[in-house]
Design a protein around this motif. Sequence first.
Motif, short mmCIF file in Angstrom:
data_model
loop_
_atom_site.label_atom_id
_atom_site.label_comp_id
_atom_site.label_asym_id
_atom_site.label_seq_id
_atom_site.Cartn_x
_atom_site.Cartn_y
_atom_site.Cartn_z
N MET A 12 10.72 13.33 0.15
CA MET A 12 10.43 12.68 -1.14
C MET A 12 11.72 12.24 -1.81
SD MET A 12 7.62 15.50 -2.24
CE MET A 12 6.65 14.68 -3.47
N ALA A 13 12.71 13.12 -1.78
CA ALA A 13 13.98 12.78 -2.44
C ALA A 13 14.66 11.61 -1.73
CB ALA A 13 14.89 14.00 -2.48
N SER A 14 14.60 11.59 -0.39
CA SER A 14 15.37 10.55 0.28
C SER A 14 14.67 9.19 0.28
CB SER A 14 15.81 10.97 1.69
OG SER A 14 14.74 11.21 2.51
N ILE A 15 13.33 9.15 0.20
CA ILE A 15 12.69 7.83 0.07
C ILE A 15 13.05 7.23 -1.30
CG2 ILE A 15 10.45 8.75 -0.77
CD1 ILE A 15 10.63 5.69 1.38
N GLN A 39 0.86 -1.17 0.00
CA GLN A 39 0.00 0.00 0.00
C GLN A 39 0.90 1.23 0.00
OE1 GLN A 39 -2.79 0.02 3.20
NE2 GLN A 39 -4.09 1.50 2.20
N TYR A 40 0.62 2.16 -0.86
CA TYR A 40 1.52 3.30 -0.96
C TYR A 40 0.78 4.63 -0.84
CZ TYR A 40 4.77 -0.23 -2.46
OH TYR A 40 5.56 -1.34 -2.50
N GLY A 41 1.29 5.48 0.02
CA GLY A 41 0.77 6.82 0.16
C GLY A 41 1.95 7.76 0.35
N ALA A 42 1.90 8.90 -0.30
CA ALA A 42 3.08 9.78 -0.33
C ALA A 42 3.04 10.87 0.73
CB ALA A 42 3.21 10.39 -1.71
N LEU A 43 1.95 10.94 1.51
CA LEU A 43 1.80 12.08 2.42
C LEU A 43 2.97 12.28 3.39
CD1 LEU A 43 -0.14 14.40 2.87
CD2 LEU A 43 -1.19 13.11 4.71
N PRO A 44 3.47 11.19 4.04
CA PRO A 44 4.57 11.42 4.99
C PRO A 44 5.76 12.11 4.33
CG PRO A 44 3.79 9.14 5.14
CD PRO A 44 3.08 9.77 3.98
N PHE A 45 6.01 11.78 3.08
CA PHE A 45 7.18 12.33 2.39
C PHE A 45 6.92 13.75 1.92
CE2 PHE A 45 6.60 7.76 1.50
CZ PHE A 45 7.43 7.32 2.50
N ILE A 46 5.68 14.00 1.48
CA ILE A 46 5.34 15.36 1.06
C ILE A 46 5.45 16.29 2.27
CG2 ILE A 46 3.50 16.84 0.16
CD1 ILE A 46 2.44 14.43 -1.38
N VAL A 47 4.87 15.85 3.41
CA VAL A 47 4.94 16.66 4.62
C VAL A 47 6.40 16.87 5.02
CG1 VAL A 47 4.39 16.72 7.09
CG2 VAL A 47 2.67 15.97 5.45
N GLY A 48 7.18 15.78 5.02
CA GLY A 48 8.58 15.87 5.41
C GLY A 48 9.35 16.85 4.55
N LEU A 75 7.47 5.15 -6.42
CA LEU A 75 8.65 6.02 -6.31
C LEU A 75 8.69 7.02 -7.47
CD1 LEU A 75 11.44 3.54 -5.15
CD2 LEU A 75 10.18 5.19 -3.79
N ILE A 76 8.35 6.53 -8.68
CA ILE A 76 8.33 7.44 -9.83
C ILE A 76 7.26 8.51 -9.64
CG2 ILE A 76 7.88 7.59 -12.32
CD1 ILE A 76 9.16 4.84 -12.59
N ALA A 77 6.12 8.09 -9.08
CA ALA A 77 5.04 9.04 -8.83
C ALA A 77 5.49 10.10 -7.83
CB ALA A 77 3.80 8.32 -8.32
N ILE A 78 6.28 9.69 -6.82
CA ILE A 78 6.80 10.67 -5.87
C ILE A 78 7.75 11.63 -6.58
CG2 ILE A 78 8.33 10.93 -3.88
CD1 ILE A 78 7.03 8.54 -2.65
N GLU A 85 17.02 18.60 -2.26
CA GLU A 85 18.27 18.13 -1.68
C GLU A 85 18.09 16.72 -1.12
OE1 GLU A 85 21.35 18.77 -1.71
OE2 GLU A 85 21.67 17.10 -0.36
N THR A 86 19.03 15.84 -1.44
CA THR A 86 18.84 14.43 -1.11
C THR A 86 19.85 13.87 -0.11
OG1 THR A 86 18.13 14.19 -3.39
CG2 THR A 86 18.45 12.18 -2.14
N MET A 87 21.11 13.91 -0.50
CA MET A 87 22.13 13.16 0.24
C MET A 87 22.21 13.56 1.72
SD MET A 87 23.98 10.74 -0.58
CE MET A 87 24.39 9.85 0.88
N ALA A 88 22.44 14.85 1.96
CA ALA A 88 22.63 15.29 3.33
C ALA A 88 21.38 15.01 4.17
CB ALA A 88 22.96 16.78 3.36
N VAL A 89 20.21 15.22 3.55
CA VAL A 89 18.97 15.00 4.28
C VAL A 89 18.78 13.51 4.60
CG1 VAL A 89 16.46 15.17 4.13
CG2 VAL A 89 17.87 17.04 3.31
N THR A 90 19.07 12.66 3.62
CA THR A 90 18.94 11.21 3.85
C THR A 90 19.80 10.77 5.03
OG1 THR A 90 18.62 10.95 1.50
CG2 THR A 90 19.12 8.96 2.73
N MET A 91 20.98 11.38 5.16
CA MET A 91 21.87 10.98 6.24
C MET A 91 21.39 11.46 7.60
SD MET A 91 25.46 11.77 4.34
CE MET A 91 26.61 11.15 5.57
#
Lengths: 283, 351
Positions: A238-241, A58-67, A257-260, A213-219
């Motif tokens: 969204m970028a780090s997921i 089941q996939y929902g993007a809200l946590p990542f959009i909010v983040g 993931l593509i949709a995100i 921005e992806t890398m620094a945030v993912t870490m």
Amino acid sequence: MNSEKITKNILFAATIILILLAAGMVLTLVSGSVPVFKRFGFQFIYSSKWNPTAGREQYGALPFIVGTIVTSVLAIIICLPLAFSTSLFIGEYYKGTLIAKIIGTMVDLLAGIPSIVYGLWGFYYLRPLIVTLGFNAQGFGIFTSSIILAIMIIPYASSMSTEIISLVPNHLKEAAYSLGATRMEVIFNVTVPAARSGIVASYILALGRALGETMAVTMLIGNSNLIPKGIFSLGNTMASIIANQFGEAEGLKLSALIAIGLLLFVITGLINAIGKLIIKKFA
Amino acid sequence: MAVVVGLASCQNPNSTSSKKTTKSAKANISLSAAGSTFAGPFYKTAFNKYLKETGISVSYGLTGSGAGIRSLKDRVVDFAGSDAYLSDAEMAKMPGVVVHIPTCSGAVDIAYNLPGIESIKLTPDLLTKIFMGKITKWNDPALKKLNPDVKFPNLAISVVHRSDGSGTTFIFSDYMSKISKAWKEQVGTGKSLKWPTGMGAKGNPGVAGTISSTVGAIGYIGSDYAFAQKISFALLKNKAGNFIAPTIAAVSAAGKGKMPADTRIMETNSSAPDAYPISGFTWIIIYKNQAYNGRSFAEAQATLKLLDWMLDPTAQSIAKKLKYAPLPEKVIKIAKGILRTVNYDGKPILQ
């Protein structure tokens, strides 16, 4: 064919290639995200359930959009006073002096530091500080990421604002001085209003950079796929997921993931559009 | 894909004797693979040794089992490493028939970071409550009751899990689903999960790094990572009721059960009295027909010879040195038998 015509044709071809590239990218993003929207509809955007376990997907993007939005907006808020003061300092008070040049170069240097280096610094130096200050137990999370993001986007916000502020015509300021205005009054009643559209544009550029921005945030964000409860809790963007899960993704998960990616593209596009609108309105 | 690498760039042609040339002709093949970080230390060391012995280099990407399987599916690697076997449905989705070759078995340690606390005991019930976010403090009465000698600090428990698709997660969640009904219903078994709590880190190295740099953290990692980074681990109460440390002997004890012909089996929650409950085999997965994507027979042969060597005593003793349990004799026999069914368009590869 004369050289005039050849040049024109080459330029035209180059432009066409760019347009085709952009269109192709949008097309693949859209076609790639069709399966997930077919399955979940627009619930994908506002659902907070992200469950990649086989058999109960089941996939929902809200946590990542909010983040993404919370970290970026928080980063802009933290960056604003720092970047704004810097640009006034360099572009107005110490305009053209050696110290302004040194500081300007140093701020620009911040833009040249690779994102992974920010991530490392955050992981080993900022994180323990957050723990010591007692904000949360691990030092990871939205707040930590926002601080790093804020530092990363300062040069983007400040270089352009500095440029704009220093371009404000001297006769405007001189007119104000001749009326007996103090320096502070000149800055806040003449310089800043004259430069406001450029200043706003520079912060929007910075916000756009923070969103992707992806890398620094993912870490640093803790990669927890739940809606953050507050600014000190863990989260994910969204970028780090995408960065974390694209490797093994296939089928519905890949589509999610593509949709995100598509949503991130749309959000960035929207913010840029809002920026342009603001510039138009004030300019 | 196996690629033929010209050695001209790394050897001075003037000094190359004719003897060396024949040797390097054999060494022209290099293999590439990706997957399990759990088995990573074993593979890296074994492949280095293999390079010294045969001149054939193997590059192994520590991508996590999920991404390894994905790469095999895309046919961009010669083989994939995975600590989760493919289900029947997953096997049906692969573009060709695949076989599983077990290489060793290992324990998944429950590792924690509490300075000054060398050893704690955990029961299945406590483990479930911690990883489901029901127990959130180290000085919880239930933890104190089980570990009366330990002085737990008043500190939040920070659960660390994997953020990428992982065979280690698969082994861990397979065990959790066996011991807890609530886990089975709410979380389930898989390479990546809907975690009720905690923070994610990438790969076994990422989780180990996060645990060792976060006081109060707890997570699950391959034994070698805990050992190499000197992270403390918990003794777990197994099915027979004994508290067991993740030692090689305890992992071997768990792997003594029946082995199916295709080697696809989980050995978690073993009922053997001295077995460590969270352990599992790790596999190398390859296509049964090695003739695909223009691979040469020599490349296929190099792949198979390497895998055959991985089952031999030299490689198995490397596994043991790195805290993995070597395969039992009978499993080696089964695995060698499977390797001999692998072919190149019907032509046998290993004799």
